[in-house]
Scaffold this motif. Sequence first.
Motif, PDB file in Angstrom:
ATOM      1  N   LYS A  91     -36.618 -44.842  24.512  1.00 20.10           N
ATOM      2  CA  LYS A  91     -36.985 -44.556  23.125  1.00 20.10           C
ATOM      3  C   LYS A  91     -35.777 -44.541  22.198  1.00 20.10           C
ATOM      4  O   LYS A  91     -35.809 -45.112  21.112  1.00 20.10           O
ATOM      5  CB  LYS A  91     -37.710 -43.209  23.053  1.00 20.10           C
ATOM      6  CG  LYS A  91     -38.142 -42.804  21.662  1.00 20.10           C
ATOM      7  CD  LYS A  91     -38.923 -41.499  21.684  1.00 20.10           C
ATOM      8  CE  LYS A  91     -39.406 -41.120  20.297  1.00 20.10           C
ATOM      9  NZ  LYS A  91     -40.237 -39.906  20.338  1.00 20.10           N
ATOM     10  N   TYR A  92     -34.685 -43.874  22.608  1.00 24.38           N
ATOM     11  CA  TYR A  92     -33.541 -43.682  21.721  1.00 24.38           C
ATOM     12  C   TYR A  92     -32.426 -44.689  21.943  1.00 24.38           C
ATOM     13  O   TYR A  92     -31.590 -44.879  21.063  1.00 24.38           O
ATOM     14  CB  TYR A  92     -33.004 -42.248  21.829  1.00 24.38           C
ATOM     15  CG  TYR A  92     -34.026 -41.247  21.355  1.00 24.38           C
ATOM     16  CD1 TYR A  92     -34.368 -41.159  20.016  1.00 24.38           C
ATOM     17  CD2 TYR A  92     -34.682 -40.410  22.249  1.00 24.38           C
ATOM     18  CE1 TYR A  92     -35.325 -40.265  19.571  1.00 24.38           C
ATOM     19  CE2 TYR A  92     -35.640 -39.507  21.814  1.00 24.38           C
ATOM     20  CZ  TYR A  92     -35.954 -39.441  20.479  1.00 24.38           C
ATOM     21  OH  TYR A  92     -36.907 -38.558  20.046  1.00 24.38           O
ATOM     22  N   ASP A  97     -28.520 -39.110  22.328  1.00 23.52           N
ATOM     23  CA  ASP A  97     -29.806 -38.792  21.698  1.00 23.52           C
ATOM     24  C   ASP A  97     -30.866 -38.469  22.750  1.00 23.52           C
ATOM     25  O   ASP A  97     -31.675 -37.557  22.558  1.00 23.52           O
ATOM     26  CB  ASP A  97     -30.294 -39.944  20.822  1.00 23.52           C
ATOM     27  CG  ASP A  97     -29.581 -40.029  19.482  1.00 23.52           C
ATOM     28  OD1 ASP A  97     -28.754 -39.145  19.170  1.00 23.52           O
ATOM     29  OD2 ASP A  97     -29.855 -40.994  18.739  1.00 23.52           O
ATOM     30  N   SER A 101     -32.733 -34.887  23.094  1.00 21.30           N
ATOM     31  CA  SER A 101     -34.183 -34.814  23.086  1.00 21.30           C
ATOM     32  C   SER A 101     -34.711 -34.162  24.354  1.00 21.30           C
ATOM     33  O   SER A 101     -35.672 -33.397  24.310  1.00 21.30           O
ATOM     34  CB  SER A 101     -34.772 -36.215  22.921  1.00 21.30           C
ATOM     35  OG  SER A 101     -36.182 -36.144  22.835  1.00 21.30           O
TER      36      SER A 101
END
Length: 182
Positions: A91-92, A97, A101
């Motif tokens: 996702k990142y 990140d 998360s």
Amino acid sequence: MDTNQIYELINRISSTYSVDQILVRAVVNAESSFNPSAIRTEPNGMSSYGLMQVTLPTARSVVGSITIDQLMIPDINLSVGISYLSSLLDKYGNIPDAVASYNAGLPRKNVSGQYINSKGSTNVNNYVNRVLGYYNQYKTEAGTPETTPLYLPLYLPSIPQSSQIQLIMGAIVILIVLWIVL
């Protein structure tokens, strides 16, 4: 279960999800210090379990139906945690990140570029730096000293991305002019 057995599980399960085993070791160290029986209860009452300190809601979002007893089984805990970490990496697209998360939900940064939680605490930033510190240490020990910097990039939350690019380009032009003049 000793640390070498945990490393073997991490290696096997990490390869299943194509996640760097050294990153997983770093997360496990930061989360539970390699203690498969670890249970932590946050001030809000939410508890996290096992090697990767997975919460029940997170586990259920990954695998559907699961119990706390199942989540305490090292193989299952690692599978759930690594699967979740893999989805965050996808996702990142970057380790800091994704790790932020993993620790506190949506990665947010303050104006200083530090990771913060929803209440503004920089504990998340400390966590990210702790994981990256372990990651760099383990990479060096493994003979692959390619490291992920502990310095987290500056984030300009109130400036639109197109303006950020213009700002950066302007700074580059100024540096070139100064370099020519001096």
